[in-house]
Design a protein around this motif. Structure first.
Motif, PDB file in Angstrom:
ATOM      1  N   SER A  77       0.849  -1.190   0.000  1.00 14.92           N
ATOM      2  CA  SER A  77       0.000   0.000   0.000  1.00 14.92           C
ATOM      3  C   SER A  77       0.883   1.238   0.000  1.00 14.92           C
ATOM      4  N   VAL A  78       0.597   2.169  -0.914  1.00 10.52           N
ATOM      5  CA  VAL A  78       1.392   3.393  -1.029  1.00 10.52           C
ATOM      6  C   VAL A  78       0.517   4.582  -0.632  1.00 10.52           C
ATOM      7  N   TYR A  79       1.041   5.385   0.294  1.00  9.47           N
ATOM      8  CA  TYR A  79       0.347   6.552   0.827  1.00  9.47           C
ATOM      9  C   TYR A  79       1.086   7.811   0.392  1.00  9.47           C
ATOM     10  N   THR A  80       0.341   8.839   0.016  1.00  8.52           N
ATOM     11  CA  THR A  80       0.943  10.092  -0.435  1.00  8.52           C
ATOM     12  C   THR A  80       0.378  11.266   0.362  1.00  8.52           C
ATOM     13  N   LYS A  81       1.273  12.250   0.602  1.00  5.10           N
ATOM     14  CA  LYS A  81       0.871  13.447   1.345  1.00  5.10           C
ATOM     15  C   LYS A  81       1.670  14.628   0.800  1.00  5.10           C
ATOM     16  N   ILE A  82       0.974  15.610   0.230  1.00  7.73           N
ATOM     17  CA  ILE A  82       1.642  16.812  -0.272  1.00  7.73           C
ATOM     18  C   ILE A  82       2.152  17.600   0.930  1.00  7.73           C
ATOM     19  N   VAL A  83       3.462  17.912   0.898  1.00 10.14           N
ATOM     20  CA  VAL A  83       4.071  18.626   2.020  1.00 10.14           C
ATOM     21  C   VAL A  83       4.537  20.035   1.651  1.00 10.14           C
ATOM     22  N   LYS A  84       4.609  20.332   0.345  1.00 12.15           N
ATOM     23  CA  LYS A  84       5.080  21.654  -0.076  1.00 12.15           C
ATOM     24  C   LYS A  84       4.596  21.930  -1.489  1.00 12.15           C
ATOM     25  N   THR A  85       4.145  23.149  -1.736  1.00  8.61           N
ATOM     26  CA  THR A  85       3.816  23.562  -3.099  1.00  8.61           C
ATOM     27  C   THR A  85       4.540  24.867  -3.397  1.00  8.61           C
ATOM     28  N   GLY A  86       4.946  24.989  -4.643  1.00  2.02           N
ATOM     29  CA  GLY A  86       5.559  26.215  -5.133  1.00  2.02           C
ATOM     30  C   GLY A  86       4.707  26.781  -6.245  1.00  2.02           C
ATOM     31  N   ARG A  87       5.305  27.607  -7.074  1.00  2.00           N
ATOM     32  CA  ARG A  87       4.559  28.208  -8.185  1.00  2.00           C
ATOM     33  C   ARG A  87       4.233  27.165  -9.242  1.00  2.00           C
ATOM     34  N   THR A  88       5.200  26.312  -9.587  1.00  2.58           N
ATOM     35  CA  THR A  88       4.997  25.297 -10.632  1.00  2.58           C
ATOM     36  C   THR A  88       5.200  23.871 -10.123  1.00  2.58           C
ATOM     37  N   SER A  89       5.676  23.733  -8.898  1.00  2.00           N
ATOM     38  CA  SER A  89       6.041  22.394  -8.419  1.00  2.00           C
ATOM     39  C   SER A  89       5.360  22.048  -7.105  1.00  2.00           C
ATOM     40  N   THR A  91       5.910  19.007  -3.763  1.00  3.02           N
ATOM     41  CA  THR A  91       6.689  17.917  -3.174  1.00  3.02           C
ATOM     42  C   THR A  91       5.779  17.144  -2.254  1.00  3.02           C
ATOM     43  N   MET A  92       5.912  15.833  -2.289  1.00  4.88           N
ATOM     44  CA  MET A  92       5.116  15.021  -1.393  1.00  4.88           C
ATOM     45  C   MET A  92       5.946  13.944  -0.732  1.00  4.88           C
ATOM     46  N   HIS A  93       5.511  13.591   0.457  1.00  4.39           N
ATOM     47  CA  HIS A  93       6.119  12.490   1.182  1.00  4.39           C
ATOM     48  C   HIS A  93       5.329  11.234   0.800  1.00  4.39           C
ATOM     49  N   VAL A  94       6.052  10.198   0.466  1.00  2.00           N
ATOM     50  CA  VAL A  94       5.429   8.950   0.008  1.00  2.00           C
ATOM     51  C   VAL A  94       5.906   7.815   0.909  1.00  2.00           C
ATOM     52  N   GLY A 112       9.985   8.156   0.999  1.00  2.90           N
ATOM     53  CA  GLY A 112      10.811   9.105   0.265  1.00  2.90           C
ATOM     54  C   GLY A 112      10.019  10.351  -0.077  1.00  2.90           C
ATOM     55  N   ASP A 113      10.732  11.347  -0.590  1.00  2.13           N
ATOM     56  CA  ASP A 113      10.122  12.613  -0.986  1.00  2.13           C
ATOM     57  C   ASP A 113      10.249  12.775  -2.496  1.00  2.13           C
ATOM     58  N   PHE A 114       9.123  12.978  -3.153  1.00  2.83           N
ATOM     59  CA  PHE A 114       9.045  13.081  -4.607  1.00  2.83           C
ATOM     60  C   PHE A 114       8.613  14.493  -4.976  1.00  2.83           C
ATOM     61  N   THR A 115       9.305  15.099  -5.943  1.00  5.24           N
ATOM     62  CA  THR A 115       8.948  16.435  -6.416  1.00  5.24           C
ATOM     63  C   THR A 115       8.510  16.350  -7.873  1.00  5.24           C
ATOM     64  N   PHE A 116       7.417  17.035  -8.158  1.00  4.24           N
ATOM     65  CA  PHE A 116       6.843  17.077  -9.506  1.00  4.24           C
ATOM     66  C   PHE A 116       6.716  18.516  -9.948  1.00  4.24           C
ATOM     67  N   VAL A 117       6.714  18.708 -11.254  1.00  8.84           N
ATOM     68  CA  VAL A 117       6.447  20.019 -11.822  1.00  8.84           C
ATOM     69  C   VAL A 117       5.247  19.871 -12.752  1.00  8.84           C
ATOM     70  N   ALA A 118       4.358  20.866 -12.715  1.00  8.51           N
ATOM     71  CA  ALA A 118       3.207  20.882 -13.621  1.00  8.51           C
ATOM     72  C   ALA A 118       3.708  21.288 -15.006  1.00  8.51           C
ATOM     73  N   ILE A 119       3.229  20.588 -16.033  1.00  3.21           N
ATOM     74  CA  ILE A 119       3.685  20.887 -17.392  1.00  3.21           C
ATOM     75  C   ILE A 119       2.503  21.015 -18.347  1.00  3.21           C
TER      76      ILE A 119
END
Length: 131
Positions: A77-89, A91-94, A112-119
């Protein structure tokens, strides 16, 4: 493997759940770490896409910690929680937790911590929409 005391319950939202199969093992017979990271990225990408209301791309994976192995037959089971948002990105703790097939024990195995950018469709960064 680290010798950390795991937390008692998962943090975040249950985003993905699957069973570990023999095809996902490494040469030692445990579930391959790359498979685990892939499941975490799929789950995190789903959450990021929902928040971004569109396409996202993984730009960083940081602070990966493997606490315990995953075995064939474990419910993953994988759990996700957004921990930080920026203007375009964002980061979430998984966290990846398993329910052991043999004992029914619930255990956090990876985080781990995963960072994404909106595209945009073209792949160019775009601002995150307001909540």
């Amino acid at each position: 493997m680290t010798d950390l005391t795991p937390q008692a319950m998962p943090e975040g939202d249950l985003t993905l759940q699957t069973v570990a199969f023999p095809k996902d093992t490494n040469s030692g017979g445990d579930i391959f770490g790359g498979w685990v990271i892939s499941q975490m990225d799929i789950a995190a990408g789903t959450t990021a896409q929902q928040r971004a209301k569109g396409r996202v791309a993984t730009v960083a994976i940081e602070a990966m910690r493997f606490h315990a192995p995953i075995y064939v037959g474990d419910l993953v089971s994988v759990y996700t929680k957004i921990v930080k948002t920026g203007r375009t990105s964002l980061t979430m703790h998984v966290e990846t937790w398993v329910r052991r097939q043999r004992t029914s024990e619930l255990l956090m195995v990876t985080e781990g911590d995963f960072t994404f950018v909106a595209i945009q469709d073209s792949g160019v960064k775009r601002p995150l929409p307001p909540l």
